[in-house]
Scaffold this motif. Structure first.
Motif, PDB file in Angstrom:
ATOM      1  N   VAL A 247       0.825  -1.200   0.000  1.00 49.55           N
ATOM      2  CA  VAL A 247       0.000   0.000   0.000  1.00 49.55           C
ATOM      3  C   VAL A 247       0.863   1.255   0.000  1.00 49.55           C
ATOM      4  O   VAL A 247       0.541   2.241  -0.690  1.00 49.55           O
ATOM      5  N   LYS A 258      -8.180   2.985  -4.307  1.00 48.74           N
ATOM      6  CA  LYS A 258      -8.764   1.791  -4.921  1.00 48.74           C
ATOM      7  C   LYS A 258      -7.693   0.964  -5.627  1.00 48.74           C
ATOM      8  O   LYS A 258      -7.701  -0.277  -5.560  1.00 48.74           O
ATOM      9  N   TYR A 261      -5.733  -0.846  -3.035  1.00 48.43           N
ATOM     10  CA  TYR A 261      -6.521  -1.945  -2.491  1.00 48.43           C
ATOM     11  C   TYR A 261      -6.511  -3.153  -3.431  1.00 48.43           C
ATOM     12  O   TYR A 261      -6.296  -4.290  -2.997  1.00 48.43           O
ATOM     13  N   ASP A 262      -6.713  -2.915  -4.706  1.00 47.76           N
ATOM     14  CA  ASP A 262      -6.732  -4.018  -5.658  1.00 47.76           C
ATOM     15  C   ASP A 262      -5.390  -4.743  -5.686  1.00 47.76           C
ATOM     16  O   ASP A 262      -5.335  -5.983  -5.792  1.00 47.76           O
ATOM     17  N   PRO A 283     -10.391  -3.902   3.646  1.00 51.31           N
ATOM     18  CA  PRO A 283     -10.659  -2.516   3.240  1.00 51.31           C
ATOM     19  C   PRO A 283     -10.243  -1.491   4.297  1.00 51.31           C
ATOM     20  O   PRO A 283      -9.663  -0.447   3.966  1.00 51.31           O
ATOM     21  N   VAL A 286      -6.286  -1.401   4.523  1.00 53.57           N
ATOM     22  CA  VAL A 286      -5.639  -0.690   3.415  1.00 53.57           C
ATOM     23  C   VAL A 286      -5.830   0.813   3.552  1.00 53.57           C
ATOM     24  O   VAL A 286      -4.902   1.596   3.315  1.00 53.57           O
ATOM     25  N   SER A 287      -7.018   1.218   3.962  1.00 51.90           N
ATOM     26  CA  SER A 287      -7.270   2.645   4.145  1.00 51.90           C
ATOM     27  C   SER A 287      -6.331   3.241   5.177  1.00 51.90           C
ATOM     28  O   SER A 287      -5.752   4.318   4.977  1.00 51.90           O
ATOM     29  N   TYR A 290      -2.682   3.337   3.864  1.00 50.00           N
ATOM     30  CA  TYR A 290      -2.536   4.420   2.884  1.00 50.00           C
ATOM     31  C   TYR A 290      -2.363   5.761   3.613  1.00 50.00           C
ATOM     32  O   TYR A 290      -1.495   6.564   3.269  1.00 50.00           O
ATOM     33  N   THR A 310     -16.028   3.944   2.756  1.00 48.12           N
ATOM     34  CA  THR A 310     -14.812   3.220   2.387  1.00 48.12           C
ATOM     35  C   THR A 310     -15.150   1.932   1.665  1.00 48.12           C
ATOM     36  O   THR A 310     -14.550   1.595   0.631  1.00 48.12           O
ATOM     37  N   LEU A 314     -14.048   0.723  -2.176  1.00 50.54           N
ATOM     38  CA  LEU A 314     -13.121  -0.401  -2.371  1.00 50.54           C
ATOM     39  C   LEU A 314     -13.821  -1.698  -2.772  1.00 50.54           C
ATOM     40  O   LEU A 314     -13.210  -2.535  -3.443  1.00 50.54           O
TER      41      LEU A 314
END
Length: 318
Positions: A247, A258, A261-262, A283, A286-287, A290, A310, A314
């Protein structure tokens, strides 16, 4: 097919186990749900983590009463999250203990966290209407403290920021038995929505330095022996480090959340996808990763609105 939000689709009751970790220590586990620790001293009982509601806590109390009639005098919160704290009233404990940093989190965001987790975990919050309010400590500590249960020494410490800024562990030195809270998970994805990714490995190293022979993680089965314990600690650390590396590379490159996340899903799903709460946690994890990579040291508060926003970004509906 779109994923159900967080754990809203997880409605199956889990199998409860109650097992002995060492002479004075027990583990209450429920097949990947949040664990609770129990220490039975000479004159009193200490419980580590309360469960999400007073109703859920009653299941712990029943197990405690199967091994002792001594009063439950102390309740320790390993962190401020509602699934750990909101069942506290059922124990009628004389003292509720947490770190000063955990109390700061309760003051700042405890109410929002409760509403957020209620939305995320409906099964865990059955009979939520019996919760009398936020759980407040009667005792706080900065780095460490000691409680004596008769002749049994119980050390309570904050080894460093990781899962949250206030993570607390309970250590029985004579029995080499450790209750790690969510700093360590076993076959369960670490939740990192309030985490400090870059600090977490140092906190884990502090736990390794204790050389525990029995460990109850925040989620997952009790761990016995150095090999099992190191496997769980290393698994937690590798997950946290891999997620943050993926990330942060995206964040530094100014790629959108996004896209980060992917990339995280693609990299982590093959190895960790079968771990408990993996889909739920990712989700939010990752947020937070980041944000940290972008320089935000203090985690943003999760509200019910931010949770859904969120998730919609995502995990959009197909």
């Amino acid at each position: 097919m779109a994923k159900a939000f967080a754990s809203q689709a997880d409605l199956t009751e889990k199998r409860v186990t109650f097992s002995r970790l060492s002479e004075h220590a027990y583990a209450f586990t429920a097949n990947g749900d949040p664990n609770t620790g129990v220490v039975v001293g000479d004159n009193a009982v200490m419980v580590i983590d309360a469960q999400a509601t007073p109703k859920a806590a009653q299941a712990v109390i029943e197990k405690v009463r199967s091994v002792t009639d001594k009063p439950i005098k102390y309740l320790v919160l390993s962190n401020y999250h509602a699934i750990r704290a909101m069942g506290a009233s059922a124990y009628e404990a004389e003292h509720i203990i947490c770190s000063e940093a955990t109390r700061e989190m309760i003051v700042e965001r405890g109410a929002q966290d409760y509403k957020s987790e209620l939305q995320r975990f409906p099964r865990l919050f059955q009979a939520a209407d019996t919760i009398p309010g936020l759980t407040w400590p009667t005792i706080t500590f900065r780095d460490r403290m000691t409680i004596w249960l008769g002749k049994l020494q119980v050390e309570i410490a904050q080894p460093g920021r990781g899962h949250t800024k206030g993570d607390t562990v309970v250590w029985l030195a004579e029995e080499r038995t450790l209750f790690s809270g969510d700093l360590v998970e076993a076959e369960a994805a670490p939740y990192a929505g309030d985490a400090h990714f870059r600090d977490w490995p140092s906190a884990l190293q502090a736990l390794r330095a204790l050389h525990p022979e029995a460990l109850l993680p925040g989620r997952g089965d009790p761990l016995l022996g150095a090999e099992e314990i190191e496997e769980a600690i290393s698994g937690t650390q590798t997950f946290v480090e891999e997620l943050y590396r993926i990330v942060s590379e995206s964040a530094v490159a100014d790629e959108p959340l996004k896209q980060a996340y992917d990339k995280a899903v693609a990299a982590l799903q093959p190895r960790y996808g079968k771990w408990a709460v993996f889909d739920h946690c990712l989700p939010f994890n990752v947020s937070r990763a980041y944000d940290e990579a972008k320089g935000l040291d203090h985690p943003r508060i999760w509200t019910t609105e931010r949770d859904l926003e969120t998730w919609s970004v995502l995990e959009p509906q197909q």
